[in-house]
Design a protein around this motif. Structure first.
Motif, short mmCIF file in Angstrom:
data_model
loop_
_atom_site.label_atom_id
_atom_site.label_comp_id
_atom_site.label_asym_id
_atom_site.label_seq_id
_atom_site.Cartn_x
_atom_site.Cartn_y
_atom_site.Cartn_z
N GLU A 34 -3.53 -0.14 -14.05
CA GLU A 34 -2.33 0.67 -13.79
C GLU A 34 -1.37 -0.04 -12.84
OE1 GLU A 34 0.26 3.73 -14.40
OE2 GLU A 34 -1.61 3.27 -15.47
N GLN A 35 -1.91 -0.76 -11.86
CA GLN A 35 -1.07 -1.57 -10.96
C GLN A 35 -0.24 -2.57 -11.77
OE1 GLN A 35 -0.42 -1.95 -7.61
NE2 GLN A 35 0.55 -3.95 -7.72
N ASN A 79 0.82 -1.22 0.00
CA ASN A 79 0.00 0.00 0.00
C ASN A 79 0.85 1.26 0.00
OD1 ASN A 79 1.02 -0.17 2.54
ND2 ASN A 79 -0.95 -0.14 3.61
N ALA A 84 -1.59 3.83 -9.23
CA ALA A 84 -2.98 3.36 -9.21
C ALA A 84 -3.91 4.42 -8.63
CB ALA A 84 -3.08 2.06 -8.41
N THR A 122 2.47 -0.72 -14.02
CA THR A 122 3.60 -0.23 -13.22
C THR A 122 4.49 -1.38 -12.76
OG1 THR A 122 2.10 1.49 -12.42
CG2 THR A 122 4.22 1.33 -11.33
N SER A 123 3.87 -2.48 -12.31
CA SER A 123 4.67 -3.61 -11.83
C SER A 123 5.42 -4.30 -12.97
CB SER A 123 3.78 -4.61 -11.07
OG SER A 123 2.71 -5.05 -11.86
N ALA A 155 -2.24 -7.84 -8.48
CA ALA A 155 -3.44 -7.18 -9.02
C ALA A 155 -4.56 -8.21 -9.19
CB ALA A 155 -3.10 -6.50 -10.35
N CYS A 201 3.72 1.64 -7.42
CA CYS A 201 2.48 1.01 -7.92
C CYS A 201 1.25 1.65 -7.28
CB CYS A 201 2.49 -0.49 -7.65
SG CYS A 201 3.69 -1.40 -8.63
N GLN A 202 1.31 1.84 -5.97
CA GLN A 202 0.17 2.41 -5.25
C GLN A 202 -0.07 3.85 -5.69
OE1 GLN A 202 0.65 4.86 -2.53
NE2 GLN A 202 -1.57 5.08 -2.28
#
Length: 518
Positions: free
Chosen positions: A373-374, A140, A148, A377-378, A339, A144-145
């Motif tokens: 988006e998560q 969190n 997102a 990005t990952s 995700a 990535c967070q």
């Protein structure tokens, strides 16, 4: 045991995979344990029938007794009398990010696990050895967070339409191009649910007059997809190439039942990492057989994508193979990428066909933008396109954690299944009473584990399944190993005699099963 395969040196690296034989006494005592539980189950059912014991399970109402029963007594026998005793080992609610450590809501039962009551207390900082968070992207905080959250404020949470109508976002297009590049294939398509990626796409690829050759330990989503397709299904023994080749030969020599016409298509279904055995598919041999007998290959990389290979590109990269040799590359975003959803990659013609004919593509709502988006990005982090080496470092950390954890457990004397490079680590428990006991004892010591029994495994092969993560530090693993060692002594789980049975030499039954006759 190094499995350097004899058929033409297909392996470019040692393939260390073995399954230790179940000790005879343990097998006998396990059967006796299930026998005693079954006898007591019938006794308790008798007592419930005569109102001696309160009946808490779902039953027909008195006025519906003459109807066709909705609840089959015999089918629910296992749930009522065996599973209910250890039900507290599953469905435990967590109230934090499923990272290396989790917070769990405490619950108690006053009626032997029929119902649970929450105490209001939260158990903090439990070491999480059960989530499929292979690369540690379930977090969190971090890139990535942040990405997102930004997309959530721009696009909202839902799309409220299918891809073919008003639900095709630029983010979806970006994701699919990125996944295709990551896999090394011409094109890819993303879906909102990993299970449905298998169960809804296999029926679009094969149908009546086609033959599916499926590994006996394939995931339920592959099994359901195969059954929904209407194709004939034949099962080959797990990772056993002799069994697969025999089925391929028989299929080509004999053709379809009765008519003897050639099969329209032959599709081989395999997984990259098998999530209950911890074994890795013998992909070089499968591809060699696929080419030899002119069949198609469907590879499910749900657990292997991100978790195997020097740069996390899955089992194809792990063996140094060409992605073009796999006709259908399937995987999920639910594990290594933190995700939800799944993908299928392959030739452009295949993906264009699925966009039109796949039920998942035509009828399912599009993926949520923050989830997309998560994943973007990952994946960029793993590929190094974010300008850092964090992704590659996580892949290497996972590989180191996996080898260290497996080696230490074997040294302690536990029976551990699977491949030495698999982050899924099954520790064999065998006896039914030890399933619940192991889960409870580990939770007392602040370690969260997943225990698995029949019918998810064979009846005498109950196990605890650890899933390693790049987010686990060496201190966390050492703490977990210390507690596992202590519980292993307490419950007498150290069954290993070091008698390893190489997978190739495991006996297999040549019987085949036809799910659907032509």
């Amino acid at each position: 045991i190094n499995h350097i395969v004899h058929n033409g040196g297909l392996y470019k690296r040692p393939f260390n995979e073995a399954f230790e034989e179940t000790p005879m006494l343990v097998a006998v005592l396990t059967y006796v344990g299930y026998g005693v539980l079954t006898l007591f189950g019938y006794l308790r059912d008798f007592m419930r029938q005569w109102k001696i014991e309160k009946c808490q399970n779902a039953t027909e109402r008195e006025e519906q007794k003459d109807f066709v029963p909705l609840y089959q007594d015999f089918e629910n026998f296992y749930n009522r009398n065996l599973y209910m005793r250890i039900r507290d080992s599953w469905n435990r609610p967590i109230c934090s990010v499923p990272g290396a450590k989790v917070d769990m809501m405490e619950r108690v039962s006053h009626d032997y696990n029929w119902t649970f009551t929450y105490t209001g207390r939260v158990i903090k900082d439990i070491i999480n050895m059960g989530s499929y968070n292979y690369l540690g992207f379930a977090q969190n905080a971090g890139a990535c967070q942040e990405a997102a959250a930004k997309v959530l404020s721009q696009y909202g949470a839902g799309v409220c339409s299918t891809r073919q109508e008003m639900g095709n976002l630029d983010k979806h297009e970006e994701l699919e191009k990125l996944v295709a590049r990551f896999l090394g294939v011409e094109s890819a398509m993303a879906y909102g649910m990993g299970f449905a990626t298998n169960s809804m796409n296999i029926p679009a690829l094969v149908g009546k007059g086609c033959l599916i050759l499926s590994d006996e330990l394939n995931h339920a989503s592959l099994v359901l997809g195969a059954r929904l397709s209407g194709a004939t299904i034949r099962i080959f023994k797990h990772n056993n190439m002799q069994s697969l080749e025999k089925l391929l030969k028989d299929a080509i020599v004999h053709g379809q039942p009765r008519t003897r016409r050639p099969w329209k298509k032959i599709l081989i279904l395999v997984e990259g990492i098998y999530s209950m055995e911890g074994s890795i598919v013998r992909l070089p041999e499968v591809i060699a057989l696929k080419k030899k007998y002119k069949s198609y290959l469907y590879l499910d990389e749900a657990h292997s994508i991100g978790a195997l290979g020097p740069s996390g590109r899955g089992v194809v990269e792990y063996f140094g193979l060409n992605p073009e040799d796999v006709d259908v590359m399937m995987g999920t975003f639910t594990k290594s990428f933190g995700a939800a959803g799944g993908y299928i990659g392959g030739k452009k013609e295949l993906i264009d066909y699925l966009r039109t004919y796949s039920h998942s593509a035509v009828y399912a709502t599009s993926m949520s933008p923050p989830v997309v988006e998560q994943i973007i990005t990952s994946v960029k982090c793993i590929m190094g396109e974010d300008g850092t080496t964090i992704g590659r470092a996580r892949v290497q950390q996972l590989a180191e954690n996996t080898r260290y954890f497996r080696r230490r457990l074997k040294e302690m004397g536990f029976i551990i299944y699977g491949n030495e490079d698999s982050p899924v680590v099954p520790l064999m428990l065998y006896m039914p009473a030890k399933i619940g006991a192991f889960g409870r004892e580990m939770l007392k010591r602040n370690i969260g584990v997943v225990v698995v029994g029949f019918p998810a495994t064979p009846i005498i092969e109950s196990r605890a399944r650890f899933c390693l993560s790049a987010a686990h530090t060496k201190e966390m693993l050492d703490t977990a190993l210390k507690e596992i060692n202590e519980v292993g002594d307490l419950l007498q789980l150290k069954y290993s005699r070091r008698r390893l049975v190489p997978l190739l030499d495991r006996p297999f039954d040549e019987t085949t099963y036809e799910e659907t006759e032509d």
